[in-house]
Write a protein that holds these residues in place. Sequence first.
Motif, PDB file in Angstrom:
ATOM      1  N   TYR A  98       0.775  -1.093  -0.061  1.00 31.06           N
ATOM      2  CA  TYR A  98       0.106   0.070  -0.087  1.00 31.06           C
ATOM      3  C   TYR A  98       0.806   1.360   0.166  1.00 31.06           C
ATOM      4  N   GLY A  99       2.248   1.176  -0.134  1.00 32.54           N
ATOM      5  CA  GLY A  99       2.921   2.284  -0.079  1.00 32.54           C
ATOM      6  C   GLY A  99       3.245   3.168   1.088  1.00 32.54           C
ATOM      7  N   VAL A 100       3.216   2.323   2.171  1.00 31.73           N
ATOM      8  CA  VAL A 100       3.125   3.190   3.411  1.00 31.73           C
ATOM      9  C   VAL A 100       4.518   3.816   3.649  1.00 31.73           C
ATOM     10  N   ASN A 101       4.256   5.292   4.024  1.00 28.89           N
ATOM     11  CA  ASN A 101       5.484   5.972   3.939  1.00 28.89           C
ATOM     12  C   ASN A 101       5.842   6.210   5.490  1.00 28.89           C
ATOM     13  N   TRP A 148     -15.680  -1.878   4.106  1.00 29.19           N
ATOM     14  CA  TRP A 148     -14.240  -1.119   4.299  1.00 29.19           C
ATOM     15  C   TRP A 148     -13.316  -1.996   3.205  1.00 29.19           C
ATOM     16  N   ASP A 149     -12.507  -1.069   2.646  1.00 30.40           N
ATOM     17  CA  ASP A 149     -11.479  -1.814   1.611  1.00 30.40           C
ATOM     18  C   ASP A 149     -10.105  -0.928   1.832  1.00 30.40           C
ATOM     19  N   PRO A 150      -8.998  -1.414   1.901  1.00 32.37           N
ATOM     20  CA  PRO A 150      -7.843  -0.548   2.121  1.00 32.37           C
ATOM     21  C   PRO A 150      -7.603  -0.140   0.692  1.00 32.37           C
ATOM     22  N   ALA A 151      -7.100   1.357   0.878  1.00 35.18           N
ATOM     23  CA  ALA A 151      -6.685   2.189  -0.241  1.00 35.18           C
ATOM     24  C   ALA A 151      -5.049   2.269   0.133  1.00 35.18           C
ATOM     25  N   PRO A 152      -4.496   2.887  -1.063  1.00 35.15           N
ATOM     26  CA  PRO A 152      -3.286   3.230  -1.102  1.00 35.15           C
ATOM     27  C   PRO A 152      -2.924   3.972   0.007  1.00 35.15           C
ATOM     28  N   PHE A 153      -1.581   4.044   0.884  1.00 38.19           N
ATOM     29  CA  PHE A 153      -1.541   4.702   1.916  1.00 38.19           C
ATOM     30  C   PHE A 153      -1.928   6.323   1.963  1.00 38.19           C
ATOM     31  N   SER A 154      -1.271   6.821   0.730  1.00 38.10           N
ATOM     32  CA  SER A 154      -1.218   8.355   0.611  1.00 38.10           C
ATOM     33  C   SER A 154      -2.399   8.928  -0.379  1.00 38.10           C
ATOM     34  N   SER A 155      -3.218   8.126  -0.845  1.00 42.09           N
ATOM     35  CA  SER A 155      -3.967   8.114  -1.897  1.00 42.09           C
ATOM     36  C   SER A 155      -5.262   9.195  -1.410  1.00 42.09           C
ATOM     37  N   ASP A 156      -5.966   9.683  -2.497  1.00 40.32           N
ATOM     38  CA  ASP A 156      -7.247  10.480  -2.263  1.00 40.32           C
ATOM     39  C   ASP A 156      -8.368   9.429  -2.864  1.00 40.32           C
TER      40      ASP A 156
END
Length: 502
Positions: free
Chosen positions: A202-205, A341-349
């Motif tokens: 998910y591109g977690v920063n 619920w569904d997980p989105a990319p970490f920093s996405s809109d």
Amino acid sequence: MGYKVPGAAMDRVSLLWRLRRRARRGVLCMTLFCMTMAVLYTLCAENSVPVTDAIFGVRARTRAQPRAHSIVKVLRGAGGSKPMYVDPQKLPGVIPGDPQKPIPVLSSLNYSVEASQKEQHSGSKERERHGLFAWLLGRPLRRALETVLGARKRADIARQKREGFSVTKGAGGVMWNDEMSSSMLDKRLRKVVQNYQAMNKYGVNLSNSEGGKRRQKRSGPELLCQLKEMEKITTLMPEMEPFNKFLWASQLPATPLTSALGPFKTCAVVSSAGSLRNSRLGKEIDAHDAVVRFNAAPTLGFEKDVGSKTTVRLINSQVMASEDHHFLSSSLYSSGTLVAWDPAPFSSDLSEWYNKTDYPIFKQYQQYRKLHPQQPFYILHPSMEWQLWKRLQDNMAEPIQKNPPSSGLLGTVLMMSLCDVVHVYEFLPSRRRTELCHYYQNFKDIACTMGAYHPLLYEKNLVKRMNKGSDNDIYNLGRVTLPGFNTLNCTQTSNSLTSFKA
């Protein structure tokens, strides 16, 4: 002339002497054997090795669950296992992906313990390691020795030590230790956790959080106020972009979830843990003003243990997409308010998430609303999941899995926003602690307690620190008591929390 002993009498005397010598030798051999066993048992106990493992080999281990494929084989799609489509929360270690292209899992959802034992017995004889005396002793004697030595009970204790489970003793018994870390897990689970940390799907920063460098251990009141201040329950609304451009957006509720539900005085968060089986908590759970359940957890047939009331059912997008769960037609999802619920990319809109969902949550939502237009149905804003993930990471001393929190923790925070008092059942294991994953299935894996895909271990640490109830409640009932956000007075802690804002 002396008296002569008859030949028959001599034979009897000789036989008695021979039997006597053999008896002495037998006693001596048995004494030496018992002494050897005692020494071996002592050595095994000191090194936390189940004595039956050392003596009889792997097959003498307590029959808990089938050996799972390694996570490496799972990720590569190898191992020869039949591809199965299941909820990653039910079988930790599986990466969510395209439901039309399922990947192999650690073990099948319908893979019974009995069937797995037969398969393991027939297919892995050559691979098993045999103990020193396995070929000397018959099966009845081996089982008798296991019972005499108390090996099964001690094996459970040794396994708990190896897995780092519940090493803190409270007034009522052994409690979950809120300082649990990945270093306390067994080798298999450590490998799983490391793989998920390295994947970062998910591109977690981590630069947006403390990245595991906790400044200090915060108290329970500080953690509660931090959640109250930083966790906002938000659901998708028709006016939000990009949904305001779609005709089906009118199906989204116009009223926020926190306005449509509650406030409640007492709420129950009922996990799906296997330790709820035979708990007899049904009446206590149903006595609450509101009850939240998760995914495909049933109540029919389990009322004595988990109750029958359902106010909210929190479901993930994979359950919605799975044909096995019959989401569109099953009556299981027709009671109470649904929250998906569904997980989105970490920093996405929202626009990016809409085009990059883990599973087709919006397609399934539209179809369900057409079939059940009167059913209250909300979709959580994905920012809530990652806000909660940050709170977890900020309060742990090491990096956690870069995957969203479990439905259990999401549901707990949701109900803390709606209720004065929240009781969470079997999220922290009680004295009924078992490797059984769910009370309604016969699948066993310690990963369902310790976590693999979800950072369950750290979630339990957080909940344990915030618990307002007693250790006795956890031990006997598996019940954690948490205050609702509206009951908290955070004026004294507001200054200390300012530096920790996301």
